[in-house]
Enzyme design. Sequence first.
Site, PDB file in Angstrom:
ATOM      1  N   HIS A   1       1.205  49.221 -30.443  1.00 17.35           N
ATOM      2  CA  HIS A   1       1.950  48.704 -31.612  1.00 17.35           C
ATOM      3  C   HIS A   1       2.299  47.225 -31.436  1.00 17.35           C
ATOM      4  O   HIS A   1       3.298  46.757 -31.974  1.00 17.35           O
ATOM      5  CB  HIS A   1       3.237  49.486 -31.855  1.00 17.35           C
ATOM      6  CG  HIS A   1       3.049  50.967 -31.882  1.00 17.35           C
ATOM      7  ND1 HIS A   1       2.799  51.676 -33.032  1.00 17.35           N
ATOM      8  CD2 HIS A   1       3.041  51.880 -30.875  1.00 17.35           C
ATOM      9  CE1 HIS A   1       2.667  52.960 -32.744  1.00 17.35           C
ATOM     10  NE2 HIS A   1       2.792  53.112 -31.434  1.00 17.35           N
TER      11      HIS A   1
ATOM     12  N   SER B   1      -7.474  19.385 -35.134  1.00 18.42           N
ATOM     13  CA  SER B   1      -6.952  19.271 -36.495  1.00 18.42           C
ATOM     14  C   SER B   1      -7.104  17.827 -36.944  1.00 18.42           C
ATOM     15  O   SER B   1      -6.976  16.895 -36.151  1.00 18.42           O
ATOM     16  CB  SER B   1      -5.487  19.682 -36.507  1.00 18.42           C
ATOM     17  OG  SER B   1      -4.825  19.067 -37.588  1.00 18.42           O
TER      18      SER B   1
ATOM     19  N   LYS C   1      -3.379  19.487 -31.695  1.00 21.19           N
ATOM     20  CA  LYS C   1      -3.877  20.844 -31.944  1.00 21.19           C
ATOM     21  C   LYS C   1      -5.188  21.166 -31.250  1.00 21.19           C
ATOM     22  O   LYS C   1      -6.070  20.334 -31.118  1.00 21.19           O
ATOM     23  CB  LYS C   1      -4.076  21.055 -33.448  1.00 21.19           C
ATOM     24  CG  LYS C   1      -2.786  21.151 -34.204  1.00 21.19           C
ATOM     25  CD  LYS C   1      -2.151  22.507 -34.096  1.00 21.19           C
ATOM     26  CE  LYS C   1      -2.653  23.400 -35.198  1.00 21.19           C
ATOM     27  NZ  LYS C   1      -2.091  24.737 -35.100  1.00 21.19           N
TER      28      LYS C   1
ATOM     29  N   GLU D   1     -11.431  32.928 -34.955  1.00 25.34           N
ATOM     30  CA  GLU D   1     -11.035  33.190 -36.348  1.00 25.34           C
ATOM     31  C   GLU D   1     -12.254  33.403 -37.251  1.00 25.34           C
ATOM     32  O   GLU D   1     -12.235  34.246 -38.149  1.00 25.34           O
ATOM     33  CB  GLU D   1     -10.186  32.028 -36.874  1.00 25.34           C
ATOM     34  CG  GLU D   1      -8.837  31.959 -36.196  1.00 25.34           C
ATOM     35  CD  GLU D   1      -8.097  30.668 -36.518  1.00 25.34           C
ATOM     36  OE1 GLU D   1      -6.916  30.742 -36.839  1.00 25.34           O
ATOM     37  OE2 GLU D   1      -8.709  29.587 -36.439  1.00 25.34           O
TER      38      GLU D   1
END
Length: 475
Positions: free
Chosen positions: A155, A276, A282, A289
């Site tokens: 979980h 970025s 970043k 992704e």
Amino acid sequence: MALWGGRFTQGPAESVAILSRSVHFDWVLAPYDIRVNIAHVRGLAQAGILNDDDAQKISIALVALGEEIAAGTFGPIASDEDVHSAIERGLVGKLGDLGGAFRAGRSRNDLVVTDFKLYLIDHMIEIGAALTLLVEEFTTKADEYKDAIAPGFTHLQHAQPINFGHELAKHSQALLRDLSRIRDWLARNSVSPLGAGALAGSALQPHPENSAHELGFSTAHQNSIDAVSDRDFVAEALFIMANIGVHLSRIGEEYTLWSTSEFGWAKLDDAFSTGSSIMPQKKNPDIAELARGKSGRLIGNLTSVLAMLKGLPFAYNRDLQEDKEPTFDSVTTLLTILPALTGMVESTSFDRLRMAEGAVKGHALATEIADFLARQGVPFAHAHEISGKCVQRAESLGKEVHELSDEELLSVDARLGSEIRQTLSAVGGVASRTSLGGTSTQSIIKQIHDLNSRNQLFIEYFDSKRSDFLEMIHI
Ligand code: ARG
């Protein structure tokens, strides 16, 4: 070039030609179409429909056309409806009337499904081989981190400590199941549809089993109607690819999470992460992704083909032309994700200290207390209860459960003697899980050995499938 004008007084309306046209996407079938046509021509010669001389001329012209296609010097033009009509145009261009003789006894209905099956066989082998590389990387990493303690979650909450190698090896397990699905797919679908004609079989070519063997299939179809209508092999391949996509998306999700500052476990390599345009600090897990995101298309492609097939009369219907674009998309998508993801897995390192620190958080050792009592013969339900009391006590004291002192543990239950310390630690707890498939280093070593040998068999299997296929296609 139209293959069917005889009974028509005029050609199709412009809008119909545009709707019908598939050559802009089915051109990728050209090398397979050439090969299938050569097998067909041989069959016609064996049956005496073409004399040997003509058959030889047509085969030589087909090989030459195949070379021009590979070199990019022959390609489709605006008036070609599909790959089959473009190739026949090429052949007629080389041989005149003889170029039209080769399609006796076969239809585009059996041709297209044979071409498409060969395309999928070729690419499922490629996907299988690419997948073995990913399994190899996960298994190598699992070996590297077989003794790195980390929190295990259920979980997404701290559950029990584990060895991080175990976490990584689970991906090899899932991907090996995908590999076995591809192997089963290749075995089950090794049936040639060629010779089924439009739907009723061929009066001119009595032995489809000859061309089946020439094209590397194990057998020929047993029912010509089924042969031209069957697209199970497409739906099944799309499911396998979608399922691989689901696995890759779950892997992507983990790496995305593990590389956040909150987790701080994964350090992505510069070559396998992106920056970025506005925030200079970043370093984003875009590969993970994209793997997660692109799996949506793989599921969509499966759904679109199943929806197209639903309710279709059992023979060739033009709807079936819609089987190709989703399939080509799934194949290309997967073959684009796999190498990037494999590189990411190979180049990512993990912070052992940080993972170990988190391993005991959230009272993750509470199960050790229950297991300790169960080993002394306390019924597990009762042991669970006592362990829960320890958690309660620890919470009231602002501690983790393993931080309770000997006295505090004894005050909850007299059986919680100091021997409990052997397993009331992340290292002890993990080491005690020596069951087959458990998280102890000892069990992981066995698991890795097994993973490597299973993967090695797949590497050899896809290697030999690849060389058989290449031998068949390059005559
Ligand atoms: N382009 C067609 C397809 O992909 C080939 C078969 C055409 N057959 C026909 N009867 N119109 O399905």
